[in-house]
Design a protein around this motif. Structure first.
Motif, PDB file in Angstrom:
ATOM      1  N   GLU A  44      26.775  56.874  70.573  1.00 36.96           N
ATOM      2  CA  GLU A  44      27.697  55.737  70.516  1.00 36.96           C
ATOM      3  C   GLU A  44      29.146  56.179  70.630  1.00 36.96           C
ATOM      4  OE1 GLU A  44      26.758  52.364  67.925  1.00 36.96           O
ATOM      5  OE2 GLU A  44      25.255  53.648  66.985  1.00 36.96           O
ATOM      6  N   PHE A  45      29.956  55.309  71.206  1.00 37.26           N
ATOM      7  CA  PHE A  45      31.392  55.564  71.299  1.00 37.26           C
ATOM      8  C   PHE A  45      32.038  55.574  69.921  1.00 37.26           C
ATOM      9  CE2 PHE A  45      35.733  53.725  71.737  1.00 37.26           C
ATOM     10  CZ  PHE A  45      36.324  54.786  72.399  1.00 37.26           C
ATOM     11  N   GLY A  46      31.633  54.646  69.072  1.00 36.36           N
ATOM     12  CA  GLY A  46      32.222  54.539  67.743  1.00 36.36           C
ATOM     13  C   GLY A  46      31.779  55.646  66.808  1.00 36.36           C
ATOM     14  N   GLN A  47      32.589  55.867  65.778  1.00 30.61           N
ATOM     15  CA  GLN A  47      32.309  56.922  64.802  1.00 30.61           C
ATOM     16  C   GLN A  47      31.285  56.497  63.751  1.00 30.61           C
ATOM     17  OE1 GLN A  47      33.596  59.951  64.851  1.00 30.61           O
ATOM     18  NE2 GLN A  47      35.503  59.877  65.993  1.00 30.61           N
ATOM     19  N   ILE A  48      31.106  55.187  63.561  1.00 32.24           N
ATOM     20  CA  ILE A  48      30.275  54.699  62.465  1.00 32.24           C
ATOM     21  C   ILE A  48      28.796  54.685  62.831  1.00 32.24           C
ATOM     22  CG2 ILE A  48      29.790  52.723  60.972  1.00 32.24           C
ATOM     23  CD1 ILE A  48      32.313  54.222  60.218  1.00 32.24           C
ATOM     24  N   GLY A  49      28.459  54.122  63.981  1.00 35.14           N
ATOM     25  CA  GLY A  49      27.066  54.099  64.415  1.00 35.14           C
ATOM     26  C   GLY A  49      26.318  52.875  63.912  1.00 35.14           C
ATOM     27  N   ILE A  50      25.831  52.052  64.853  1.00 32.34           N
ATOM     28  CA  ILE A  50      25.091  50.835  64.501  1.00 32.34           C
ATOM     29  C   ILE A  50      23.758  50.758  65.242  1.00 32.34           C
ATOM     30  CG2 ILE A  50      25.114  48.299  64.682  1.00 32.34           C
ATOM     31  CD1 ILE A  50      28.088  48.374  64.136  1.00 32.34           C
ATOM     32  N   ASP A  51      23.708  51.242  66.472  1.00 38.91           N
ATOM     33  CA  ASP A  51      22.518  51.061  67.308  1.00 38.91           C
ATOM     34  C   ASP A  51      21.261  51.667  66.699  1.00 38.91           C
ATOM     35  OD1 ASP A  51      23.955  49.653  69.139  1.00 38.91           O
ATOM     36  OD2 ASP A  51      24.197  51.299  70.561  1.00 38.91           O
ATOM     37  N   GLY A  52      21.408  52.747  65.930  1.00 38.64           N
ATOM     38  CA  GLY A  52      20.248  53.350  65.294  1.00 38.64           C
ATOM     39  C   GLY A  52      19.518  52.376  64.391  1.00 38.64           C
ATOM     40  N   SER A 270      39.629  38.958  70.078  1.00 40.11           N
ATOM     41  CA  SER A 270      39.701  39.396  71.472  1.00 40.11           C
ATOM     42  C   SER A 270      39.403  40.893  71.537  1.00 40.11           C
ATOM     43  CB  SER A 270      41.097  39.102  72.035  1.00 40.11           C
ATOM     44  OG  SER A 270      41.198  39.551  73.366  1.00 40.11           O
ATOM     45  N   ALA A 271      38.223  41.233  72.034  1.00 36.35           N
ATOM     46  CA  ALA A 271      37.796  42.627  72.074  1.00 36.35           C
ATOM     47  C   ALA A 271      36.843  42.840  73.235  1.00 36.35           C
ATOM     48  CB  ALA A 271      37.120  43.022  70.759  1.00 36.35           C
ATOM     49  N   GLU A 272      36.784  44.078  73.718  1.00 32.38           N
ATOM     50  CA  GLU A 272      35.822  44.432  74.752  1.00 32.38           C
ATOM     51  C   GLU A 272      34.400  44.375  74.213  1.00 32.38           C
ATOM     52  OE1 GLU A 272      36.589  45.162  77.977  1.00 32.38           O
ATOM     53  OE2 GLU A 272      38.621  44.568  77.402  1.00 32.38           O
ATOM     54  N   ARG A 273      34.257  44.827  72.976  1.00 27.11           N
ATOM     55  CA  ARG A 273      32.918  44.972  72.389  1.00 27.11           C
ATOM     56  C   ARG A 273      33.025  44.896  70.876  1.00 27.11           C
ATOM     57  NH1 ARG A 273      28.100  44.258  72.381  1.00 27.11           N
ATOM     58  NH2 ARG A 273      26.477  45.668  73.084  1.00 27.11           N
ATOM     59  N   ILE A 274      32.135  44.125  70.281  1.00 23.24           N
ATOM     60  CA  ILE A 274      32.007  44.074  68.823  1.00 23.24           C
ATOM     61  C   ILE A 274      30.530  44.178  68.484  1.00 23.24           C
ATOM     62  CG2 ILE A 274      32.371  42.749  66.707  1.00 23.24           C
ATOM     63  CD1 ILE A 274      34.630  41.259  68.139  1.00 23.24           C
ATOM     64  N   LYS A 275      30.207  45.093  67.608  1.00 25.02           N
ATOM     65  CA  LYS A 275      28.874  45.156  67.027  1.00 25.02           C
ATOM     66  C   LYS A 275      29.037  45.259  65.517  1.00 25.02           C
ATOM     67  CE  LYS A 275      25.783  47.115  70.535  1.00 25.02           C
ATOM     68  NZ  LYS A 275      24.796  48.195  70.814  1.00 25.02           N
ATOM     69  N   ALA A 276      28.282  44.442  64.804  1.00 24.14           N
ATOM     70  CA  ALA A 276      28.350  44.482  63.348  1.00 24.14           C
ATOM     71  C   ALA A 276      26.978  44.184  62.774  1.00 24.14           C
ATOM     72  CB  ALA A 276      29.373  43.473  62.828  1.00 24.14           C
ATOM     73  N   ASN A 305      26.254  47.797  55.824  1.00 28.98           N
ATOM     74  CA  ASN A 305      27.413  47.031  56.288  1.00 28.98           C
ATOM     75  C   ASN A 305      28.252  47.893  57.229  1.00 28.98           C
ATOM     76  OD1 ASN A 305      27.223  44.462  54.966  1.00 28.98           O
ATOM     77  ND2 ASN A 305      27.657  45.480  53.019  1.00 28.98           N
ATOM     78  N   ARG A 306      28.098  47.664  58.528  1.00 32.83           N
ATOM     79  CA  ARG A 306      28.808  48.465  59.526  1.00 32.83           C
ATOM     80  C   ARG A 306      29.415  47.561  60.587  1.00 32.83           C
ATOM     81  NH1 ARG A 306      27.093  54.044  59.786  1.00 32.83           N
ATOM     82  NH2 ARG A 306      25.617  54.483  58.107  1.00 32.83           N
ATOM     83  N   ILE A 307      30.622  47.883  61.014  1.00 31.30           N
ATOM     84  CA  ILE A 307      31.306  47.143  62.066  1.00 31.30           C
ATOM     85  C   ILE A 307      31.926  48.135  63.037  1.00 31.30           C
ATOM     86  CG2 ILE A 307      33.144  45.489  62.625  1.00 31.30           C
ATOM     87  CD1 ILE A 307      32.922  44.406  59.794  1.00 31.30           C
ATOM     88  N   GLU A 308      31.726  47.920  64.332  1.00 35.38           N
ATOM     89  CA  GLU A 308      32.370  48.713  65.374  1.00 35.38           C
ATOM     90  C   GLU A 308      33.069  47.775  66.352  1.00 35.38           C
ATOM     91  OE1 GLU A 308      32.889  51.805  65.877  1.00 35.38           O
ATOM     92  OE2 GLU A 308      31.328  53.017  64.927  1.00 35.38           O
TER      93      GLU A 308
END
Length: 329
Positions: A44-52, A270-276, A305-308
């Motif tokens: 993932e691009f983000g540091q937190i990680g959600i897709d897992g 307004s964002a390119e991508r939001i996953k939470a 509880n994760r937000i990217e």
């Protein structure tokens, strides 16, 4: 004596931000042969990680490599991460989902050279695209996007249920120009299992590969999913790659969000991508937004509880954080 792991069929599932890579991988996992055990490496691009969290299910081993393109990460750490995933799960197949704003040519090169060339048996690289973007210079001229097309053994139009005839005709013209090994049109990421066993035959040495736009971690740095320290209520981590800036937040599991407030905030952002993946006073939910198109779905298993969030330019992350905190109960 432990048997060496060799020649595991491996597929890279790539595509630009929001094209539906995770949905496609999830579809493949739900339709894999019941007798096989698969592993998934999520970069993932983000540091937190959600897709897992999204991909977790029985019979599948998941490993996250958060924090940007895997070929930007310290080579030793990536090697250790892949080797640990394979040793612990001993899978019949490995799926790799790189970030949509990574360096796909470099990733393929990395996976087909020592030390991985004897461990992994590369099969078809599948590139997903959204035909609605084919006439948009912002996509068409983006070098990440163009590299994803360059490495495609299978070129797949996703979300065709949302496309008009002209957009589908543009995809057909792209296929004729690019001449991938195979192509297809799907909705909701419904990839064909048969595509996975097609050969990886595309050339990777033609054209210019992207230059890394962010510093790699120092050699030996271990890349792991972020966790809170004792006493922390939340943590925020930022990163950047070229024009894209990312910021992620991890909140303590006992915290709850006010559902109407957080839904309104994320939908209007307004964002390119939001996953939470969030716990709220009305239940647990996954929020998934692509260029302002927000989809919300309930989670059956309690999420962390994760937000990217990914934006272009130089976002005021302090302001975003204040808004998020105002949604906590």
């Amino acid at each position: 004596m432990v048997e060496l792991i060799r020649h595991i069929p491996t597929n890279v599932i790539t595509g630009f931000l929001g094209v539906g890579k995770t949905t496609a991988v999830l579809h493949l996992l739900k339709h894999k042969p019941a007798t096989e055990r698969w592993a998934v490496l999520v970069n993932e691009f983000g540091q937190i990680g959600i897709d897992g969290q999204i991909l977790e299910q029985d019979g599948v081993a998941i490993k996250e490599l958060p924090g940007g393109c895997m070929c930007c990460a310290a080579g030793v750490s990536v090697q250790v991460g892949i080797n640990a995933l394979l040793a612990n799960s001993r899978p019949d197949r490995l799926l790799i989902e790189p970030t949509g704003i990574g360096h796909p040519k470099q990733i393929i090169k990395q996976l087909t050279q020592p030390p991985f060339d004897q461990t992994l048996a590369m099969r078809a690289c599948i590139t997903l695209i959204d035909p609605r973007h084919l006439d948009n210079p912002r996509y068409r001229e983006n070098e990440y996007y163009r590299e994803q097309l360059d490495i495609a053994d299978v070129l797949v139009a996703n979300k065709v249920d949302q496309c008009d005839d002209a957009q589908l005709a543009a995809f057909a013209q792209l296929v004729e120009t690019r001449q991938p090994g195979a192509s297809g049109q799907v909705s909701h990421g419904q990839l064909q299992l048969a595509w996975l066993d097609l050969p990886h035959a595309r050339r990777q040495d033609s054209g210019r590969s992207l230059v890394h736009a962010r510093a790699a971690p120092e050699a030996g740095t271990q890349i792991e999913t972020v966790q809170l320290e004792a006493g922390e209520s939340w943590r925020r981590l930022e990163n950047r790659s070229g024009e894209f800036a990312g910021c992620g937040w991890l909140f303590a599991e006992q915290l709850r969000f006010d559902y109407p407030k957080i839904n309104s905030l994320l939908t209007a952002m307004s964002a390119e991508r939001i996953k939470a993946s969030l716990r709220t006073d009305q239940g647990d939910y996954l929020f998934n937004s692509i260029e302002g198109d927000m989809q919300v779905s309930p989670r059956e298993t309690p999420p962390q509880n994760r937000i990217e969030i990914i934006m272009q330019g130089d976002p005021d992350w302090d302001k975003v954080e204040d808004a998020l905190l105002s949604c906590l109960i």
